[in-house]
Structure formats: structure tokens, C-alpha cells
Scaffold this motif. Structure first.
Motif, short mmCIF file in Angstrom:
data_model
loop_
_atom_site.label_atom_id
_atom_site.label_comp_id
_atom_site.label_asym_id
_atom_site.label_seq_id
_atom_site.Cartn_x
_atom_site.Cartn_y
_atom_site.Cartn_z
N ILE A 93 -5.96 -3.39 3.71
CA ILE A 93 -6.32 -3.63 5.11
C ILE A 93 -7.74 -4.17 5.25
CG2 ILE A 93 -6.58 -2.55 7.36
CD1 ILE A 93 -3.69 -2.83 6.38
N TYR A 127 4.25 5.49 11.80
CA TYR A 127 3.67 6.75 12.25
C TYR A 127 4.67 7.56 13.08
CZ TYR A 127 -1.17 6.24 10.68
OH TYR A 127 -2.31 6.18 9.92
N SER A 150 0.85 -1.18 0.00
CA SER A 150 0.00 0.00 0.00
C SER A 150 0.89 1.23 0.00
CB SER A 150 -0.91 0.01 1.24
OG SER A 150 -1.74 1.16 1.25
N ARG A 167 0.92 -6.11 12.54
CA ARG A 167 0.54 -4.86 11.86
C ARG A 167 0.71 -3.67 12.79
NH1 ARG A 167 -5.64 -3.78 11.40
NH2 ARG A 167 -5.15 -3.48 13.61
N TRP A 178 5.38 -7.78 8.14
CA TRP A 178 5.09 -6.39 7.80
C TRP A 178 6.36 -5.56 7.67
CZ3 TRP A 178 -0.13 -4.78 7.46
CH2 TRP A 178 -1.06 -5.75 7.85
N PRO A 236 7.51 -1.42 7.31
CA PRO A 236 7.22 0.01 7.20
C PRO A 236 8.19 0.67 6.23
CG PRO A 236 8.43 -0.43 9.22
CD PRO A 236 8.24 -1.76 8.54
N TYR A 293 -0.62 4.09 5.73
CA TYR A 293 -1.59 3.20 6.36
C TYR A 293 -2.97 3.81 6.28
CZ TYR A 293 -4.22 0.60 9.83
OH TYR A 293 -5.18 -0.16 10.45
N ASN A 294 -3.89 3.07 5.66
CA ASN A 294 -5.28 3.49 5.57
C ASN A 294 -6.14 2.29 5.93
OD1 ASN A 294 -7.84 4.31 4.96
ND2 ASN A 294 -7.42 4.84 2.82
N VAL A 345 2.81 -0.32 11.98
CA VAL A 345 2.15 0.98 11.82
C VAL A 345 2.66 1.98 12.86
CG1 VAL A 345 -0.08 2.17 11.95
CG2 VAL A 345 0.10 -0.03 10.76
N LEU A 389 4.15 -1.29 3.68
CA LEU A 389 3.31 -0.12 3.93
C LEU A 389 4.12 1.17 3.83
CD1 LEU A 389 1.16 -1.06 7.06
CD2 LEU A 389 0.43 -1.01 4.69
#
Length: 321
Positions: A231, A289, A160, A281, A252, A254, A224-225, A285, A221
Motif C-alpha cells: 500500500i 473488513y 498482501s 481499493r 482488487w 478481497p 489490509y495494512n 477493503v 488482499l
């Protein structure tokens, strides 16, 4: 979605071997159009109510009108020859090529009505997405080419945050949908100027693609949505596959794009490194972030969209930055 007046038959069955007396399809190099018997059968049995509507209803303007014209006369589409040649280079049989092209164009022509129904009938976004993906032409397409979504590498990739992430995953040795034999062909085509008519096809293909997971699946990712197809659809389907096969593990990654356009990954200490996998996840995330909040350079336009999407998501959840 559509009722039929004749028993349903798969496109493969429709394209069963033909004898010379029946009018066998010419060899690929000599073909100019899909075999008429194949197209006639598909139009009768796959979403035939939609085929009838094309003839009876008033034409819609723009992309929808063009889609109807292409579905009823597939070889007038400007990309037919390109599709035919790429499918041949990828090793697809002629009858699969013919059937797949009709199903793609039939699905595009059908999709506008489904999109309208989804908005008019459902308030929940996932229900809208499910209704858009109920396109019978696209469902038949998956039945036809499902085996051509298998991967040659040991690991499957989901992603994504932009097509560049797909290329990054492939360079890492994992296979995304766009790099499967069929996905790589369709990915190179425009098909229609209205992306809302073809996006549901990719959603249907992605769900079928996930079902081919047999081992670790690497998920990349850059943004992230929670409402994204990744997702909301692909990962839940992947968890179903994992429940049946413990060898399927979700790994996962990032991703951050540096000022020079290079994709890299984020460590727990918020440093950039070539490969930093996470088992959950939430962990991935959180790291993504934190890096976007604390270390993103506003002058870095390559990651500005990811930073903006993060802020939007946090604000929506009552945590403005």
C-alpha cells in the motif's frame, strides 16, 4: 549513498566480453567462482566506501559479520552453488549470474548500516523505508536484472497477507514478483538469517517489477495494512505507471481463507466465490473488513491473523470492534 573515486560502471559493462588473452571466464559447467575481474571491479565501483569499511572496521557479531565475510569472498556462501545452478536453469548468462551474486551479498553486508541510519535519522516510517532502500548494491542489482522481472502472462499480480496469496494469484493466471525468472530464483534462497538485511532488496525489486506493468494489475488482499510495502510503495508506484499508460488498471480482490485452508474471494453480499474483482481499493477493503467483522469464525485459525490485524487497524483509528 556512497561516493566513489572512480567513474561508476554498470555490472553489465564490468562483465563486457573478454578475450582469451584477457583471461576469458570458463564455461558455466567448469566455473567454481565468479570471474575475479568482475568481482574486483564491482568492489571498487559499487558502494566502495562500504567495501573499505569491511576491511577497516571491527567486525559486528552474528549475521552482519557473516554478511561481510560473504561479500568479500562470495563463493564461501553456502548457497552460491545453488544460486549458480538455478540461474543457469533459468537461462541467465554466466556474467549476469556472477554480478548478481556479488551485488546481492554486497547489499546484505551494506544493509545493516543503512538500517541503523534510518532509525537514527528519520521518525517517519516511509522515510526510514526509503533510506533502507537506498542501498547502492541493490539499486545496481535492479539495473542488471531489470529485464528479468518481466512477466510472461498478460497480467501482473501484487499481494498482501502471506506467501499463500502469491501462489493463489499465480494459480489464477497472474504473475507475482516471486514467479519472474529472477524473483523465482532468489525466493528459494535464505541468503541471510537476518531478514531485515534482505527485505529492502525485495522492496527495491518490487518497485522495479511494478514498472513492467503494461495492462491490468490484479491486487490480492488477505489483510489490509496501510503501512505495508504493497500500500505504501507498490500501489503508489503503480499509479505513476498508470498515469503514463491508461491501459494499466488496478483490479482488487478481497481474499478470505476458509477453515480447510482454501483461499477464496468475497462478494458484495458477503458470500464466498471464486472470483470477485473490484475497481477501487476502498470497495475491496470495505468488503474484506465487513466479512472479517461479521462472518469470520473465531475457530478458523487460517484467518485469525487477518482478523487480528483488522481489529488492530480499526482500534488505532478509533473504531474498536
Amino acid at each position: 549513498m556512497h561516493e566513489t573515486t572512480t567513474p561508476a560502471m554498470s555490472p553489465t559493462a564490468a562483465a563486457a566480453p573478454r578475450t582469451q588473452a584477457q583471461g576469458a571466464a570458463p564455461k558455466h559447467s567448469a566455473r567454481q567462482v565468479p570471474h575475479p575481474a568482475v568481482l574486483a571491479h564491482l568492489q571498487r565501483t559499487v558502494g566502495n566506501a562500504a567495501v573499505t569499511n569491511w576491511v577497516q572496521c571491527q567486525e559486528d557479531p552474528g549475521a552482519r559479520e557473516e554478511a561481510r565475510r560473504h561479500a568479500t569472498d562470495p563463493t564461501v556462501h553456502g548457497e552460491w552453488a545453488t544460486f549458480r545452478d538455478m540461474m543457469a536453469q533459468a537461462g541467465f548468462p554466466n556474467d549476469v549470474t556472477d554480478d548478481a551474486w556479488q551485488l546481492i551479498l554486497g547489499g546484505i553486508a551494506e544493509q545493516g548500516q543503512l538500517n541503523d541510519e534510518a532509525i537514527a535519522t528519520y521518525a517517519d516510517r516511509q522515510e526510514q523505508r526509503d533510506h533502507r532502500a537506498s542501498n547502492t548494491w541493490y539499486q545496481e542489482l535492479v539495473k542488471l536484472i531489470g529485464n528479468y522481472l518481466k512477466i510472461d502472462t498478460p497480467t501482473l499480480a501484487l499481494w498482501s497477507g502471506g506467501r499463500q496469496v502469491s501462489d493463489y494469484a499465480l494459480a489464477k493466471g497472474h504473475t507475482p514478483l516471486e514467479s519472474t525468472p529472477f524473483g523465482s530464483v532468489v525466493d528459494k534462497l535464505t541468503l541471510t538469517s537476518d531478514w531485515m538485511l534482505k527485505t529492502p532488496m525485495w522492496n527495491v525489486l518490487s518497485k522495479a517489477f511494478v514498472n513492467h506493468a503494461r495492462g491490468p494489475v490484479h491486487i490480492f488482499l488477505r489483510a489490509y495494512n496501510p503501512d505495508s510495502v504493497l500500500i505504501a510503495q507498490e500501489v503508489p508506484q503503480l499509479r505513476v505507471v498508470k498515469a503514463l499508460n491508461p491501459a494499466v488498471q488496478l483490479i482488487w480482490h478481497p481474499i478470505y481463507t476458509t477453515a480447510d485452508g482454501k483461499l477464496t474471494e468475497i462478494t458484495k453480499t458477503l458470500e464466498l466465490a471464486p472470483d470477485t474483482p473490484y475497481r477501487t481499493r476502498d470497495e475491496c477493503v470495505q468488503v474484506l473488513y465487513d466479512y472479517l467483522r461479521l462472518k469470520h469464525d473465531p475457530a478458523n485459525t487460517h484467518s485469525q491473523q487477518a482478523h487480528t490485524e483488522m481489529n488492530t487497524h480499526l482500534t488505532t483509528n478509533g473504531n474498536p470492534q
